[in-house]
Write a protein that holds these residues in place. Sequence first.
Motif, mmCIF file in Angstrom:
data_model
loop_
_atom_site.group_PDB
_atom_site.id
_atom_site.type_symbol
_atom_site.label_atom_id
_atom_site.label_comp_id
_atom_site.label_asym_id
_atom_site.label_seq_id
_atom_site.Cartn_x
_atom_site.Cartn_y
_atom_site.Cartn_z
ATOM 1 N N PHE A 218 0.830 -1.199 0.000
ATOM 2 C CA PHE A 218 0.000 0.000 0.000
ATOM 3 C C PHE A 218 0.866 1.251 0.000
ATOM 4 O O PHE A 218 0.631 2.187 -0.768
ATOM 5 C CB PHE A 218 -0.911 -0.007 1.232
ATOM 6 C CG PHE A 218 -1.632 1.287 1.442
ATOM 7 C CD1 PHE A 218 -2.706 1.621 0.633
ATOM 8 C CD2 PHE A 218 -1.233 2.173 2.424
ATOM 9 C CE1 PHE A 218 -3.372 2.811 0.821
ATOM 10 C CE2 PHE A 218 -1.895 3.362 2.611
ATOM 11 C CZ PHE A 218 -2.964 3.679 1.804
ATOM 12 N N LEU B 55 2.451 1.845 -3.403
ATOM 13 C CA LEU B 55 1.463 2.311 -4.377
ATOM 14 C C LEU B 55 1.068 3.759 -4.084
ATOM 15 O O LEU B 55 0.895 4.572 -4.988
ATOM 16 C CB LEU B 55 0.218 1.419 -4.338
ATOM 17 C CG LEU B 55 0.384 0.059 -4.995
ATOM 18 C CD1 LEU B 55 -0.838 -0.793 -4.744
ATOM 19 C CD2 LEU B 55 0.608 0.215 -6.490
ATOM 20 N N GLU B 56 0.946 4.043 -2.786
ATOM 21 C CA GLU B 56 0.559 5.394 -2.365
ATOM 22 C C GLU B 56 1.635 6.400 -2.795
ATOM 23 O O GLU B 56 1.325 7.476 -3.312
ATOM 24 C CB GLU B 56 0.381 5.395 -0.845
ATOM 25 C CG GLU B 56 -0.559 6.417 -0.298
ATOM 26 C CD GLU B 56 -1.966 6.320 -0.856
ATOM 27 O OE1 GLU B 56 -2.728 7.260 -0.620
ATOM 28 O OE2 GLU B 56 -2.291 5.324 -1.547
ATOM 29 N N LYS C 191 1.370 7.013 -6.382
ATOM 30 C CA LYS C 191 0.219 7.831 -6.715
ATOM 31 C C LYS C 191 0.507 9.299 -6.413
ATOM 32 O O LYS C 191 0.198 10.178 -7.213
ATOM 33 C CB LYS C 191 -0.991 7.347 -5.889
ATOM 34 C CG LYS C 191 -2.303 7.469 -6.629
ATOM 35 C CD LYS C 191 -3.485 7.298 -5.710
ATOM 36 C CE LYS C 191 -3.796 5.854 -5.397
ATOM 37 N NZ LYS C 191 -4.803 5.718 -4.332
ATOM 38 N N GLN D 146 2.554 10.692 -9.114
ATOM 39 C CA GLN D 146 1.781 10.928 -10.330
ATOM 40 C C GLN D 146 0.865 12.125 -10.166
ATOM 41 O O GLN D 146 0.695 12.919 -11.089
ATOM 42 C CB GLN D 146 0.958 9.693 -10.667
ATOM 43 C CG GLN D 146 1.775 8.610 -11.328
ATOM 44 C CD GLN D 146 0.981 7.339 -11.465
ATOM 45 O OE1 GLN D 146 -0.091 7.192 -10.887
ATOM 46 N NE2 GLN D 146 1.524 6.395 -12.219
ATOM 47 N N MET D 147 0.278 12.253 -8.960
ATOM 48 C CA MET D 147 -0.610 13.381 -8.686
ATOM 49 C C MET D 147 0.154 14.691 -8.871
ATOM 50 O O MET D 147 -0.355 15.644 -9.467
ATOM 51 C CB MET D 147 -1.115 13.298 -7.244
ATOM 52 C CG MET D 147 -2.136 12.233 -7.012
ATOM 53 S SD MET D 147 -3.791 12.908 -6.970
ATOM 54 C CE MET D 147 -3.782 13.582 -5.302
ATOM 55 N N LEU E 4 2.813 15.227 -10.622
ATOM 56 C CA LEU E 4 3.092 15.403 -12.044
ATOM 57 C C LEU E 4 1.853 15.888 -12.773
ATOM 58 O O LEU E 4 1.904 16.813 -13.588
ATOM 59 C CB LEU E 4 3.553 14.068 -12.628
ATOM 60 C CG LEU E 4 4.147 14.124 -14.025
ATOM 61 C CD1 LEU E 4 5.594 14.543 -13.933
ATOM 62 C CD2 LEU E 4 4.027 12.777 -14.703
ATOM 63 N N ALA E 5 0.715 15.244 -12.442
ATOM 64 C CA ALA E 5 -0.533 15.595 -13.108
ATOM 65 C C ALA E 5 -0.896 17.038 -12.806
ATOM 66 O O ALA E 5 -1.273 17.806 -13.703
ATOM 67 C CB ALA E 5 -1.647 14.662 -12.647
ATOM 68 N N ALA E 6 -0.762 17.417 -11.530
ATOM 69 C CA ALA E 6 -1.117 18.783 -11.147
ATOM 70 C C ALA E 6 -0.251 19.775 -11.915
ATOM 71 O O ALA E 6 -0.732 20.819 -12.394
ATOM 72 C CB ALA E 6 -0.922 18.957 -9.641
ATOM 73 N N SER F 290 1.246 19.227 -14.868
ATOM 74 C CA SER F 290 0.930 19.213 -16.299
ATOM 75 C C SER F 290 -0.373 19.945 -16.585
ATOM 76 O O SER F 290 -0.537 20.542 -17.649
ATOM 77 C CB SER F 290 0.790 17.773 -16.795
ATOM 78 O OG SER F 290 1.966 17.064 -16.526
ATOM 79 N N LEU F 291 -1.294 19.879 -15.630
ATOM 80 C CA LEU F 291 -2.614 20.453 -15.899
ATOM 81 C C LEU F 291 -2.664 21.946 -15.580
ATOM 82 O O LEU F 291 -3.653 22.608 -15.864
ATOM 83 C CB LEU F 291 -3.676 19.716 -15.082
ATOM 84 C CG LEU F 291 -4.083 18.364 -15.646
ATOM 85 C CD1 LEU F 291 -4.918 17.599 -14.658
ATOM 86 C CD2 LEU F 291 -4.860 18.543 -16.956
ATOM 87 N N GLU G 248 -2.285 25.043 -16.621
ATOM 88 C CA GLU G 248 -2.019 25.664 -17.923
ATOM 89 C C GLU G 248 -1.289 27.001 -17.732
ATOM 90 O O GLU G 248 -1.656 27.792 -16.919
ATOM 91 C CB GLU G 248 -3.318 25.932 -18.703
ATOM 92 C CG GLU G 248 -4.161 24.730 -18.933
ATOM 93 C CD GLU G 248 -5.270 24.584 -17.919
ATOM 94 O OE1 GLU G 248 -6.376 24.234 -18.331
ATOM 95 O OE2 GLU G 248 -5.007 24.801 -16.715
#
Lengths: 651, 651
Positions: B631, B634-635, B638, B641-642, B644-646, B648-649, B651
């Motif tokens: 866990f 994986l956490e 995550k 990735q979060m 990275l995502a934040a 990338s998003l 703008e």
Amino acid sequence: MVQKPQKMAESWSFLDTVESNFRPLVVIELAKGTKEETIEWFTKRIVDKKADGGAQLLIKPLVTANGHENIYLVGASHLRLLLGAEAVGLVKECNDNSMRTFTYSSRKTFKDFADDNHNFLTMAECQYIIKHELENLRAKNEKMIPGYPQAKLYPGKSIVRRLLTSGILVQIFPLHDREELKKLRHSWYGRVRVGYQPLDDIRCYFGETIALYFGFLEYFTFALIPMAVIGIPYYVFAWEDYDKYVMFATFNLLWSTVILEVWKRICAILTYRWGTLLMKRQFEEPRPGFHGVLGINPVTGREEPVYSSIKRQLRIYLVSLPFVCLCLYFSLYVMMIYFDLEQWALDYHNENESNFSSLMLYVPSIIYAVVIEIMNRIYRYAAEFLTSWENHRLESSYQNHLILKVLVFNFLNCFASLFYIAFVLFDMKLLRQSLATLLITSQILNQFAESLLPYWLQKRHNKRMKKLTCSQKTDTDLSLAEQVNMEKEMGTYLGTFDDYLELFLQFGYVSLFSCVYPLAAVFAVLNNITEIYSDALKMCRVYKRPFAEPTANIGVWQLAFETMSVISVVTNCMLIGMSPQVDALFPDSKMDLVLTVAFIEHLLLAIKFIMAFVIPDKPRDIQMKLAKLEFESLEALKQQQMKLAAESLKE
Amino acid sequence: MVQKPQKMAESWSFLDTVESNFRPLVVIELAKGTKEETIEWFTKRIVDKKADGGAQLLIKPLVTANGHENIYLVGASHLRLLLGAEAVGLVKECNDNSMRTFTYSSRKTFKDFADDNHNFLTMAECQYIIKHELENLRAKNEKMIPGYPQAKLYPGKSIVRRLLTSGILVQIFPLHDREELKKLRHSWYGRVRVGYQPLDDIRCYFGETIALYFGFLEYFTFALIPMAVIGIPYYVFAWEDYDKYVMFATFNLLWSTVILEVWKRICAILTYRWGTLLMKRQFEEPRPGFHGVLGINPVTGREEPVYSSIKRQLRIYLVSLPFVCLCLYFSLYVMMIYFDLEQWALDYHNENESNFSSLMLYVPSIIYAVVIEIMNRIYRYAAEFLTSWENHRLESSYQNHLILKVLVFNFLNCFASLFYIAFVLFDMKLLRQSLATLLITSQILNQFAESLLPYWLQKRHNKRMKKLTCSQKTDTDLSLAEQVNMEKEMGTYLGTFDDYLELFLQFGYVSLFSCVYPLAAVFAVLNNITEIYSDALKMCRVYKRPFAEPTANIGVWQLAFETMSVISVVTNCMLIGMSPQVDALFPDSKMDLVLTVAFIEHLLLAIKFIMAFVIPDKPRDIQMKLAKLEFESLEALKQQQMKLAAESLKE
């Protein structure tokens, strides 16, 4: 994470600007009369930025002729979907033809990737990503769902699951793509043709679990053909020679081992190509129905409902187990009634011999087959209720307990009478007749109940709907609103469980007593060919589109089929040992006969286990590809450590 | 990587400055007369910086009274060892009592870690790290070993392995720690006492593979005690009742399943505590003896020797397999000679009945037992030669083929005569006598050949050595040079294979015919108690210290023991079915007898498989700990990735 104050209007305006790109993927249906504040909060959470704990998806209310109906369409920007693909760990093909876990930073290395290619992810994948993101939308500081004080929340609780269990959210389902579906239908069952199913297309449209079921169904049908072909002359020429039956049974037993082993290899080939063989297992969240008092989960350290394992064990052993035993007893009781009926029909036939009376001989079997089917279905509901009451924390644990309950009962319910006829009554003629009736009746009933009946109901419903909307359009011409309204009324596909169960029982009919009734394989092949068509019809026309579920194998069913093939070695050896032809070979000593049969049985079992051990589960080239990937990741790790080491050691 | 020009002197002077900290861990012995340029190149590669492709270890020639003898001591700085621990993926205990993979950057979170605590890594771990680093010292652009043009190298080839195969490097072995060893000896077998072995200390000193063997030996001995205790009254009171024997056999069969399943759980507890349960598998390099023409490895993409799999298959099926069959035939032939001898002894006894003649009855069995042992040992060499000639690329594949060859032959060689007596001659008296003689003789021979003989040889050798050096010191007072010189002459421990094999055969004697000779378990327990002592003696005093080998389970032996326990169900059921007492229960129908026995056998087998399936392989708390680690990882992924995502998003 501090939530920044953010006006509702802002996110909606953000949506407006991109509305031209909005492609509806998933439908959310809220209950009629849901409070405004709840809707506002929920939609806000869905569009909120990731950094603020939202899902950062796009959402749009569906406006129909009847006005606003609490139905929402969910979509996402292309970038959002790509990042979601990384989050769920999708595996895609690279430019060098290897399969790799998709990451946004390495996106350029993937085959067919282009920033403006919106088909890089299939629609099913996009819908799976959205489902994953919605389910992982978690409560932050909310203590309850706004407007519904009885719907409690705690930090980390999945909002969508709480909404579903408290009835505010009616359903979430992915939209069909009418164009794609038409193409798929055409290549799948549109014309009568000999050939393989378009498994890759099915997988793109319905996801891996369903494609793998159809792959297994097709494979299994092909695998049965040799048995069917060999079985036909036994019927045509009415062969009853000892050596021919032994040969057939031996072939059957070895063949069934081979096909189950080879399936593992084919499954590895398919799932490698689809990327799911390499997909990492996600951490399993509690299943929606799980409840308990708030406590600390020892694994995650989070506050969430916990339920004592002892209580669950008590429920399993003190309630479920006795209930299952009771059902088994009841099933045996019904079986005894069937034998009374059978006896009565035989007496009747003997008293007034006529065409009618000889037809009457089949009636008890047919009635019994129908009763078996009904009992199976009723028991299925009871098993689901009980297993759900056992309150398993994980979906996998729930499924295992459910499958175990259902398999044990179905096995006994379907085969107990055959075992009784074979090994207590020793009546081979009745066994053959009973087997044939049970097999054929259950096949007809299944085909009817599973596909044709729902299809007919759906058809009737659609017609009524069309009459209501007074439109004469064909499916593909429907407006989005009409499509959504039609699809939301369709039945929900409940997973591949029943389909596999049917195949499992069929495998039992074919293999358990194969040496008595070689024609069983022929009927199984015929049934499976129509089954492919009726199941395809069911998927495409009867049910709502299901969410794609990535899977790497057929799971517990592999074990179930293997167990069945072990049991069938025992039953076939016993049947052959009991046949009068074999008996005649050992005129002096029954002892020698039994010992020989026992020896051959052990030999066959040993060969089975050795074969299962020797045949590798994955073909060599897949093994090589997996080894290559593992090597690369280890190499990358080593390089990283080397760099670190070199830095640390630089005094 | 460009190799910087670097003077030899520099690295040596670097060594000189830290010499006060130099702790010799591993000994490298080069062949007498190795060229100077080779030694210079090799030592330079060992001390070279990591960034330059070296191992960055410390090395020091051993200067003895006889002068320079091409023996080198290898050590490493504390920092180097910590980085090496990360490279091999050691798992250690953290401050919060969880087990985690050690990384240098997170070192502060580990229990007992302090920058000046040099005992954080055990000596065995340090030696394992050094071995790993030496083996991973790889050729860069060298085409051959300097000074030896015939010893070819290619980029990426392990230098140490090439030096070993070309005979320049005689041996590499880890040094004993006399102080530690003395303590270990004392707590292990120094005093006669009842209690457990100090498994954790054994693991710290000898590594996980050996500790796990001793753990299994101890566990197995304890597990046999109930069988021995129940077996004794059968001998004392000469019970021959049917029901008692059946009870004993049934208990035995279920018990053997339980102990094998429980062992998996105990093994998980031990290896979790030792960290090896969590250790990631390293990528497997080709084994030292593997040879072939240079080609491209499809997995790694590197240039390295490749050997066609077809050629290997041909060697296996056209040479090895026929050879094994021939050996099996020979073994059966020897068995027939034994039966002739047995017959002759019986005739002799019948003709001249006397004490001598009744003693003579045991002689053929004893001779046969000795011959079996000798044949097993000779065959062992042949199997090793053949398997090595089959030219397996991986050590694991080599081991599997070797174990399979040896197991099949040893099984037949040891048990064929017993099967023949039991199921062809039906002579239970002879079976009991034969079983007892074989078991006891082989135990005595094994204890003698394995431990006492080498110990005596070693003792004599040591005495001679001491006389030569004219010293009267005890072991712990020896100078380093004396210690090295003594240890390098000691025998090399060849792994746990023979020890497990002995236990496996013993398990066969105890379980295959348990219902005929309940006393077998008693002898097994007695033997195993002395075996623990003699094996401990062997490890501590007879052999060189072996390198620690991390392992998470007993590997293929688990499968071998489980297979044996399945076979023993079959044999025991047959034996019971054949006994006159059971026979008497079915006076009318032999048929019923056989069917009953067959039914019970199938029932027992089914229970066995269900038990193996139901008992979880890991205890619940270990499962929870593993789930927690999964866990967390994986956490962490995550979160990454979060983030990275934040980004990338935004703008």
